[in-house]
Every structure is written in C-alpha cells, then in structure tokens.
Design a protein around this motif. Structure first.
Motif, PDB file in Angstrom:
ATOM      1  N   UNK A  45       0.619  -1.137  -0.027  1.00 42.02           N
ATOM      2  CA  UNK A  45       0.090  -0.309  -0.081  1.00 42.02           C
ATOM      3  C   UNK A  45       0.789   1.254  -0.052  1.00 42.02           C
ATOM      4  N   UNK A  46       2.016   1.264   0.830  1.00 46.38           N
ATOM      5  CA  UNK A  46       3.062   2.593   0.282  1.00 46.38           C
ATOM      6  C   UNK A  46       4.231   2.609  -0.603  1.00 46.38           C
ATOM      7  N   UNK A  47       3.473   1.560  -1.622  1.00 46.27           N
ATOM      8  CA  UNK A  47       4.842   1.641  -2.614  1.00 46.27           C
ATOM      9  C   UNK A  47       5.719   0.762  -2.285  1.00 46.27           C
ATOM     10  N   UNK A  48       5.612  -0.022  -1.207  1.00 44.90           N
ATOM     11  CA  UNK A  48       7.342  -0.520  -1.247  1.00 44.90           C
ATOM     12  C   UNK A  48       7.009  -2.358  -1.089  1.00 44.90           C
ATOM     13  N   UNK A  49       7.766  -2.709  -0.489  1.00 41.90           N
ATOM     14  CA  UNK A  49       7.537  -4.526  -0.541  1.00 41.90           C
ATOM     15  C   UNK A  49       8.386  -5.224   0.557  1.00 41.90           C
ATOM     16  N   UNK A  50       7.768  -6.575   0.540  1.00 37.98           N
ATOM     17  CA  UNK A  50       9.024  -6.741   2.090  1.00 37.98           C
ATOM     18  C   UNK A  50       9.198  -8.471   0.944  1.00 37.98           C
ATOM     19  N   UNK A  51      10.360  -8.940   1.561  1.00 38.53           N
ATOM     20  CA  UNK A  51      10.938  -9.641   0.695  1.00 38.53           C
ATOM     21  C   UNK A  51      11.682 -10.950   1.901  1.00 38.53           C
ATOM     22  N   UNK A  52      11.630 -11.972   2.074  1.00 41.79           N
ATOM     23  CA  UNK A  52      12.168 -13.269   2.198  1.00 41.79           C
ATOM     24  C   UNK A  52      13.394 -13.486   1.483  1.00 41.79           C
ATOM     25  N   UNK A  90      10.861   2.347   5.083  1.00 37.57           N
ATOM     26  CA  UNK A  90      11.415   2.772   6.698  1.00 37.57           C
ATOM     27  C   UNK A  90      10.648   3.170   7.303  1.00 37.57           C
ATOM     28  N   UNK A  91       8.984   4.410   6.846  1.00 34.51           N
ATOM     29  CA  UNK A  91       7.579   3.749   7.744  1.00 34.51           C
ATOM     30  C   UNK A  91       7.331   2.698   7.753  1.00 34.51           C
ATOM     31  N   UNK A  92       6.898   2.001   7.322  1.00 33.98           N
ATOM     32  CA  UNK A  92       6.265   1.028   6.988  1.00 33.98           C
ATOM     33  C   UNK A  92       7.152  -0.071   7.714  1.00 33.98           C
ATOM     34  N   UNK A  93       8.071  -0.193   8.594  1.00 31.19           N
ATOM     35  CA  UNK A  93       8.934  -0.798   9.195  1.00 31.19           C
ATOM     36  C   UNK A  93       8.899  -0.615  10.715  1.00 31.19           C
ATOM     37  N   UNK A  94       8.853   0.747  11.047  1.00 30.75           N
ATOM     38  CA  UNK A  94       8.757   1.672  12.037  1.00 30.75           C
ATOM     39  C   UNK A  94       7.209   1.042  12.570  1.00 30.75           C
ATOM     40  N   UNK A  95       6.307   1.383  11.979  1.00 32.06           N
ATOM     41  CA  UNK A  95       4.907   1.091  12.133  1.00 32.06           C
ATOM     42  C   UNK A  95       4.691   0.210  12.702  1.00 32.06           C
ATOM     43  N   UNK A  96       5.214  -1.272  11.517  1.00 36.88           N
ATOM     44  CA  UNK A  96       4.800  -2.347  12.325  1.00 36.88           C
ATOM     45  C   UNK A  96       5.671  -2.961  13.541  1.00 36.88           C
ATOM     46  N   UNK A  97       6.623  -2.270  13.532  1.00 34.24           N
ATOM     47  CA  UNK A  97       7.551  -3.206  14.636  1.00 34.24           C
ATOM     48  C   UNK A  97       7.173  -2.000  16.047  1.00 34.24           C
ATOM     49  N   UNK A  98       6.759  -1.271  15.709  1.00 37.86           N
ATOM     50  CA  UNK A  98       6.235  -0.617  16.864  1.00 37.86           C
ATOM     51  C   UNK A  98       4.592  -0.732  17.237  1.00 37.86           C
ATOM     52  N   UNK A  99       3.880  -1.807  16.874  1.00 33.48           N
ATOM     53  CA  UNK A  99       2.939  -2.884  16.997  1.00 33.48           C
ATOM     54  C   UNK A  99       3.206  -4.006  17.776  1.00 33.48           C
ATOM     55  N   UNK A 100       4.371  -4.466  16.487  1.00 33.86           N
ATOM     56  CA  UNK A 100       3.874  -6.122  17.033  1.00 33.86           C
ATOM     57  C   UNK A 100       5.410  -6.279  17.740  1.00 33.86           C
ATOM     58  N   UNK A 101       5.504  -6.713  18.756  1.00 34.25           N
ATOM     59  CA  UNK A 101       7.333  -6.859  18.997  1.00 34.25           C
ATOM     60  C   UNK A 101       8.263  -8.194  18.291  1.00 34.25           C
ATOM     61  N   UNK A 128       7.418  12.152   2.828  1.00 30.96           N
ATOM     62  CA  UNK A 128       7.169  11.141   1.632  1.00 30.96           C
ATOM     63  C   UNK A 128       7.712  12.104   0.611  1.00 30.96           C
ATOM     64  N   UNK A 129       8.060  11.384  -0.656  1.00 30.36           N
ATOM     65  CA  UNK A 129       8.379  12.535  -1.869  1.00 30.36           C
ATOM     66  C   UNK A 129       7.078  12.959  -1.688  1.00 30.36           C
ATOM     67  N   UNK A 130       5.793  12.454  -2.060  1.00 29.16           N
ATOM     68  CA  UNK A 130       4.948  12.910  -2.091  1.00 29.16           C
ATOM     69  C   UNK A 130       4.098  14.469  -1.216  1.00 29.16           C
ATOM     70  N   UNK A 131       4.558  13.601  -0.274  1.00 31.58           N
ATOM     71  CA  UNK A 131       4.450  15.617   1.136  1.00 31.58           C
ATOM     72  C   UNK A 131       5.468  16.258   0.164  1.00 31.58           C
TER      73      UNK A 131
END
Length: 171
Positions: A45-52, A90-101, A128-131
């Motif tokens: 949704x933020x224009x990024x991706x996650x990869x393992x 970075x925003x997605x990871x940081x927000x997710x880390x705050x919610x999930x220990x 962000x770039x758009x802001x």
C-alpha cells in the motif's frame, strides 16, 4: 532450490538492492503467516515490498551494490523491506515494529549510507516524496497568489473609497 533458481534469485535481489531508495533489514522470528501477510499488505500500500531470502544468497547479491553495508545484518531469520521512495519502507517497518514486538529492526541502508535502528527511525519520520512535492508546489504557488492579491488590492480599495464617497454624497 536448484542452481538456476538460486542464480535467478540472486539476480532479482541484486536488482532490488540496486534500484531501492531504502532497504530495511529486520528479524521476524515468531511472526505468524497472517502477521507477515499484514506486513506485506502495508508495504504494498505504501509503494514498497517485503522479501524473505536466504542470507547467503542475499549477501552474494549485495556484492558491489551501493547498500553492501547491510551484509553484516543478514544473520538469523531476516526479512527485507524495501521501496523506491526513500521513506516508504522505513515508515512501514517502523510502524509495524511499534505494533508487533516480534518484529525487530536491525538496520538498513539508504543508498550508500548505512542505517542503524535509530537511523531507520529518523528516516521514517521524514516526509514522503508526495508530501515534499505538495509542499514545494504550495511554496511555488504562494508568491503568485500574493502578487495577484497585491495587484487587485488597490482596485478594491479605490472601489470601496468611491462607494463611501457616494454614500456620503447621498446622505
């Protein structure tokens, strides 16, 4: 995985490391499949991706890339969150880390600059770039509207003075 699949994965990871504005490395031990899918959806949704990816293959893909400094972070169960926008992942990871220990940010890279967990947090707080584009567009448009207001102000002042004179003359 056979050798051809590994080579394809290394090439794919190399392109990710080459083209991403930011790459965040995190531990994800203990996350459920649903939690991992939630992280992927947020990143998408933020224009990024996650990869393992296997750490050994990711280290091979990092050789000669601008963000090669993150190779030392690739130990244990790691997940890569990345985006072309230097702030989105970075925003997605940081927000997710705050919610999930269970999700622990190890660090990352923004181009050639290595980031520690505090650096990732700092990047996540940037606009962000758009802001930034919206802010710049507003700054560019503001002087034009001020000039238009200044040019139109004398005419409206003259009109109000004339109407006041007319009112006094009629009285």
């Amino acid at each position: 995985m056979d050798r051809a699949q590994k080579e394809q994965l290394v090439d794919e990871l190399g392109q990710i490391f080459e083209s991403s504005g930011v790459v965040v490395v995190s531990h994800y031990a203990g996350l459920t499949v649903a939690e991992m899918q939630d992280l992927r959806a947020r990143a998408r949704a933020a224009g990024g991706a996650v990869r393992v990816a296997k750490n050994r293959l990711a280290k091979i893909a990092l050789e000669g890339k601008p963000c090669a400094s993150i190779a030392e972070l690739l130990t244990g169960m790691t997940v890569l969150t990345f985006s072309e926008d230097p702030v989105a992942a970075a925003k997605v990871a940081q927000d997710y880390a705050k919610e999930n220990s269970k999700f622990e940010i190890l660090g990352g890279a923004m181009g050639e600059n290595a980031l520690d967990p505090a650096g990732v947090e700092s990047v996540s707080k940037m606009p962000s770039r758009e802001e930034l584009i919206a802010t710049i567009a507003g700054m560019i448009g503001a002087p034009a509207s001020n000039i238009a207001g200044a040019i139109g102000a004398p005419a409206s002042n003259i009109a109000s003075i004339l109407s006041t004179i007319e009112d006094k003359a009629a009285a």
